[in-house]
Scaffold this motif. Structure first.
Motif, mmCIF file in Angstrom:
data_model
loop_
_atom_site.group_PDB
_atom_site.id
_atom_site.type_symbol
_atom_site.label_atom_id
_atom_site.label_comp_id
_atom_site.label_asym_id
_atom_site.label_seq_id
_atom_site.Cartn_x
_atom_site.Cartn_y
_atom_site.Cartn_z
ATOM 1 N N UNK A 185 -8.175 -7.498 7.967
ATOM 2 C CA UNK A 185 -8.282 -8.925 7.662
ATOM 3 C C UNK A 185 -9.263 -9.148 6.517
ATOM 4 N N UNK A 186 -10.392 -8.444 6.533
ATOM 5 C CA UNK A 186 -11.406 -8.537 5.482
ATOM 6 C C UNK A 186 -10.809 -8.127 4.131
ATOM 7 N N UNK A 187 -10.115 -7.007 4.110
ATOM 8 C CA UNK A 187 -9.503 -6.520 2.863
ATOM 9 C C UNK A 187 -8.476 -7.525 2.342
ATOM 10 N N UNK A 188 -7.658 -8.054 3.232
ATOM 11 C CA UNK A 188 -6.630 -9.010 2.825
ATOM 12 C C UNK A 188 -7.253 -10.291 2.284
ATOM 13 N N UNK A 189 -8.322 -10.750 2.940
ATOM 14 C CA UNK A 189 -8.951 -12.017 2.557
ATOM 15 C C UNK A 189 -9.713 -11.913 1.235
ATOM 16 N N UNK A 190 -10.394 -10.802 0.993
ATOM 17 C CA UNK A 190 -11.305 -10.717 -0.146
ATOM 18 C C UNK A 190 -10.853 -9.776 -1.258
ATOM 19 N N UNK A 191 -9.922 -8.890 -0.971
ATOM 20 C CA UNK A 191 -9.472 -7.921 -1.974
ATOM 21 C C UNK A 191 -7.948 -7.873 -2.044
ATOM 22 N N UNK B 186 -4.304 -7.891 -3.146
ATOM 23 C CA UNK B 186 -3.675 -7.452 -4.387
ATOM 24 C C UNK B 186 -4.298 -6.201 -4.980
ATOM 25 N N UNK B 187 -5.392 -5.700 -4.394
ATOM 26 C CA UNK B 187 -5.983 -4.446 -4.863
ATOM 27 C C UNK B 187 -5.620 -3.374 -3.838
ATOM 28 N N UNK B 188 -4.746 -2.445 -4.218
ATOM 29 C CA UNK B 188 -4.303 -1.438 -3.253
ATOM 30 C C UNK B 188 -5.442 -0.517 -2.795
ATOM 31 N N UNK B 189 -5.334 -0.062 -1.550
ATOM 32 C CA UNK B 189 -6.256 0.925 -1.004
ATOM 33 C C UNK B 189 -5.792 2.297 -1.488
ATOM 34 N N UNK B 190 -6.689 3.040 -2.142
ATOM 35 C CA UNK B 190 -6.304 4.380 -2.580
ATOM 36 C C UNK B 190 -6.490 5.393 -1.459
ATOM 37 N N UNK B 191 -7.530 5.187 -0.615
ATOM 38 C CA UNK B 191 -7.687 6.055 0.552
ATOM 39 C C UNK B 191 -8.577 5.393 1.589
ATOM 40 N N UNK C 272 -13.449 2.950 2.930
ATOM 41 C CA UNK C 272 -12.221 2.551 2.255
ATOM 42 C C UNK C 272 -12.485 2.568 0.753
ATOM 43 N N UNK C 273 -11.579 3.186 0.023
ATOM 44 C CA UNK C 273 -11.669 3.257 -1.435
ATOM 45 C C UNK C 273 -10.483 2.502 -2.021
ATOM 46 N N UNK C 274 -10.765 1.594 -2.945
ATOM 47 C CA UNK C 274 -9.708 0.804 -3.573
ATOM 48 C C UNK C 274 -9.300 1.426 -4.909
ATOM 49 N N UNK D 48 -11.656 1.385 -7.898
ATOM 50 C CA UNK D 48 -12.890 2.148 -7.820
ATOM 51 C C UNK D 48 -13.881 1.641 -6.792
ATOM 52 N N UNK D 49 -13.688 0.425 -6.290
ATOM 53 C CA UNK D 49 -14.625 -0.117 -5.311
ATOM 54 C C UNK D 49 -14.547 0.662 -3.999
ATOM 55 N N UNK D 50 -15.703 0.688 -3.296
ATOM 56 C CA UNK D 50 -15.789 1.427 -2.036
ATOM 57 C C UNK D 50 -16.431 0.525 -1.001
ATOM 58 N N UNK D 51 -15.954 0.585 0.221
ATOM 59 C CA UNK D 51 -16.586 -0.175 1.283
ATOM 60 C C UNK D 51 -16.698 0.644 2.546
#
Length: 136
Positions: free
Chosen positions: A27-33, A35-40, A55-57, A60-63
């Motif tokens: 839900x967090x990824x969908x709400x704030x990121x 359209x940015x695919x998760x790479x891993x 989670x790596x987008x 280049x972003x990482x969370x």
């Protein structure tokens, strides 16, 4: 012959599908990121179960998320973070006091928040988002 079974209690990272992340993290990824695919996505397991998720987008972003999927750290890797999930008091403080910068990394600790700005300064806040100090 004596064999040491230390390997059994060490942490283990395991690649997982983004769909296997806890609902809160998805839900967090969908709400704030959106359209940015998760790479891993990686599940960090300890002996007692899942410790955290990384989670790596594709940008280049990482969370990092805790075992329940709540965000612990979001690292934009020098890119501006979306501000929607950052407490308002922290956003306002950074914008008001450092108008030509933006937040590139934020960490949520048990008793505090840390926000790193694009100019390299690290701001520390208490758990309620009240400014405490600059840590450069």
């Amino acid at each position: 012959m004596f064999l040491f079974a230390g390997g059994l209690i060490s942490a283990q990272d395991r690649a997982i599908s983004p769909n296997q992340l806890p609902k809160t993290a998805k839900t967090f990824l969908y709400a704030h990121f959106k359209g940015i695919p998760v790479s891993s996505a990686v599940e960090d397991r300890e002996i007692y179960g899942v410790d955290e998720y990384k989670v790596y987008l594709n940008n280049g972003m990482k969370m990092e998320f805790d075992s329940n999927g709540n965000w612990k750290e979001v690292d934009g890797k020098h890119q501006k973070l979306p501000y929607g999930f950052i407490p308002v008091s922290i956003r306002n403080y950074a914008t008001r006091n450092f108008p030509n910068t933006y937040i590139v990394k934020v960490e949520k600790k048990r008793w505090a928040y840390k926000a790193e700005l694009s100019n390299g300064l690290e701001l520390e806040f208490d758990k309620n988002g009240n400014f405490k100090k600059i840590d450069d």
